[in-house]
Motif scaffolding. Structure first.
Motif, PDB file in Angstrom:
ATOM      1  N   LEU A  91     -14.658   1.528 -10.764  1.00 18.76           N
ATOM      2  CA  LEU A  91     -14.668   2.985 -10.701  1.00 18.76           C
ATOM      3  C   LEU A  91     -13.415   3.499 -10.000  1.00 18.76           C
ATOM      4  N   ALA A  92     -12.993   2.812  -8.942  1.00 24.21           N
ATOM      5  CA  ALA A  92     -11.779   3.211  -8.233  1.00 24.21           C
ATOM      6  C   ALA A  92     -10.564   3.114  -9.146  1.00 24.21           C
ATOM      7  N   LEU A  93     -10.455   2.036  -9.904  1.00 25.14           N
ATOM      8  CA  LEU A  93      -9.328   1.868 -10.820  1.00 25.14           C
ATOM      9  C   LEU A  93      -9.369   2.916 -11.932  1.00 25.14           C
ATOM     10  N   THR A  94     -10.571   3.262 -12.373  1.00 27.45           N
ATOM     11  CA  THR A  94     -10.718   4.287 -13.405  1.00 27.45           C
ATOM     12  C   THR A  94     -10.273   5.645 -12.882  1.00 27.45           C
ATOM     13  N   CYS A  95     -10.656   5.968 -11.653  1.00 28.60           N
ATOM     14  CA  CYS A  95     -10.247   7.233 -11.049  1.00 28.60           C
ATOM     15  C   CYS A  95      -8.728   7.290 -10.923  1.00 28.60           C
ATOM     16  N   ILE A 183       6.410   2.875  -3.229  1.00 26.13           N
ATOM     17  CA  ILE A 183       7.407   2.353  -4.158  1.00 26.13           C
ATOM     18  C   ILE A 183       8.051   1.068  -3.661  1.00 26.13           C
ATOM     19  N   GLU A 184       7.923   0.761  -2.382  1.00 23.46           N
ATOM     20  CA  GLU A 184       8.522  -0.473  -1.875  1.00 23.46           C
ATOM     21  C   GLU A 184       7.691  -1.700  -2.227  1.00 23.46           C
ATOM     22  N   PHE A 185       6.469  -1.478  -2.732  1.00 20.16           N
ATOM     23  CA  PHE A 185       5.612  -2.603  -3.096  1.00 20.16           C
ATOM     24  C   PHE A 185       5.801  -2.958  -4.563  1.00 20.16           C
ATOM     25  N   ASP A 186       5.768  -4.260  -4.853  1.00 17.24           N
ATOM     26  CA  ASP A 186       5.870  -4.704  -6.235  1.00 17.24           C
ATOM     27  C   ASP A 186       4.615  -4.356  -7.028  1.00 17.24           C
ATOM     28  N   ASN A 187       3.461  -4.402  -6.390  1.00 14.31           N
ATOM     29  CA  ASN A 187       2.184  -4.129  -7.042  1.00 14.31           C
ATOM     30  C   ASN A 187       1.256  -3.508  -6.008  1.00 14.31           C
ATOM     31  N   ALA A 188       1.314  -2.197  -5.904  1.00 15.53           N
ATOM     32  CA  ALA A 188       0.580  -1.512  -4.838  1.00 15.53           C
ATOM     33  C   ALA A 188      -0.926  -1.666  -4.984  1.00 15.53           C
ATOM     34  N   VAL A 189      -1.413  -1.747  -6.201  1.00 19.68           N
ATOM     35  CA  VAL A 189      -2.851  -1.921  -6.377  1.00 19.68           C
ATOM     36  C   VAL A 189      -3.311  -3.228  -5.736  1.00 19.68           C
TER      37      VAL A 189
END
Length: 236
Positions: A91-95, A183-189
């Motif tokens: 649900l979090a990813l969907t939001c 933006i400094e993270f390669d994959n913030a998720v």
């Protein structure tokens, strides 16, 4: 013979105005929401906006409700599995996906920004989170939290409070991400949102190993269900 089925019936004028406003938000931002620009986008007269909504503030309220209805529909497409932690992260990813598809609409929905000429009144419960569309969307989150509490993976607590806590950290992350604070993270998720979700689940009483596995499962399921989505969680 002359009746149209609901699937083929043309949009009503209010629906056309709402969709045009949503499109203008996506393309140009809230400053573009004026009676003249909305009317032009629909090929209608400016007076149509006023005759159907009364003014731009009322149109904006309808657009906010439209956004929450779409969010609720998207939540409804997330299947309930035997892993309630994974379901909540799905649900979090969907939001997050909904927010990224139209950040300006998301901003309006959650009161993060408004048009320069429009501010919601304190007494306006429709924009304070109590419209039927909002309640429907939020109820899906609360129901998922109730399944988590009833699963025995976390301690006994009020699902509504768990939902409010989850709602807060997810929207906090989304807001910061949309503001390009990660933006400094390669994959913030995977580096920020997922660990935060794991910590949240552990704080509720889950074990770290199970929480980690559930969140990673949610990402795999989410990505496999959206193979062509450039904003899929595992590819950012």
């Amino acid at each position: 013979m002359g009746d149209r089925s609901p699937a083929t019936a043309p949009e009503s004028v209010p629906e056309r105005l709402i969709r045009a406003t949503v499109g203008l938000l996506a393309e140009q931002g809230p400053s573009a929401i004026k009676a003249r620009t909305v009317a032009s986008a629909t090929g209608l007269s400016t007076m149509v906006v006023y005759s159907h909504f009364g003014g731009i503030p009322e149109l904006v309220r309808a657009v906010v409700d439209h956004g929450f209805a779409e969010l609720g529909d998207a939540f409804g497409q997330v299947p309930a599995t035997d892993d309630p932690i994974a379901d909540l992260f799905a649900l979090a990813l969907t939001c997050r996906r909904i927010a990224r598809e139209n950040p300006h609409l998301y901003d309006l929905m959650f009161g993060l920004s408004t048009r320069a000429t429009y501010r919601p009144l304190e007494s306006d419960v429709r924009l304070s989170g109590h419209s039927p569309a909002f309640r429907t969307a939020h109820a899906r989150v609360t129901d998922a939290c109730a399944r988590l509490v009833n699963s025995g993976r976390v301690g006994k607590q009020e699902p509504e409070i768990v939902a409010a806590q989850l709602w807060s950290f997810v929207h906090g992350y989304i807001t910061l991400e949309l503001g390009e604070h990660f933006i400094e993270f390669d994959n913030a998720v995977m580096q920020v949102l997922l660990p935060m979700g794991v910590n949240f689940a552990v704080g509720l009483g889950d074990t770290r190993a199970l929480a980690q596995a559930s969140h990673e499962r949610a990402v795999r399921l989410y990505d496999s269900a959206r193979p062509v989505d450039s904003s899929a969680a595992g590819r950012e």
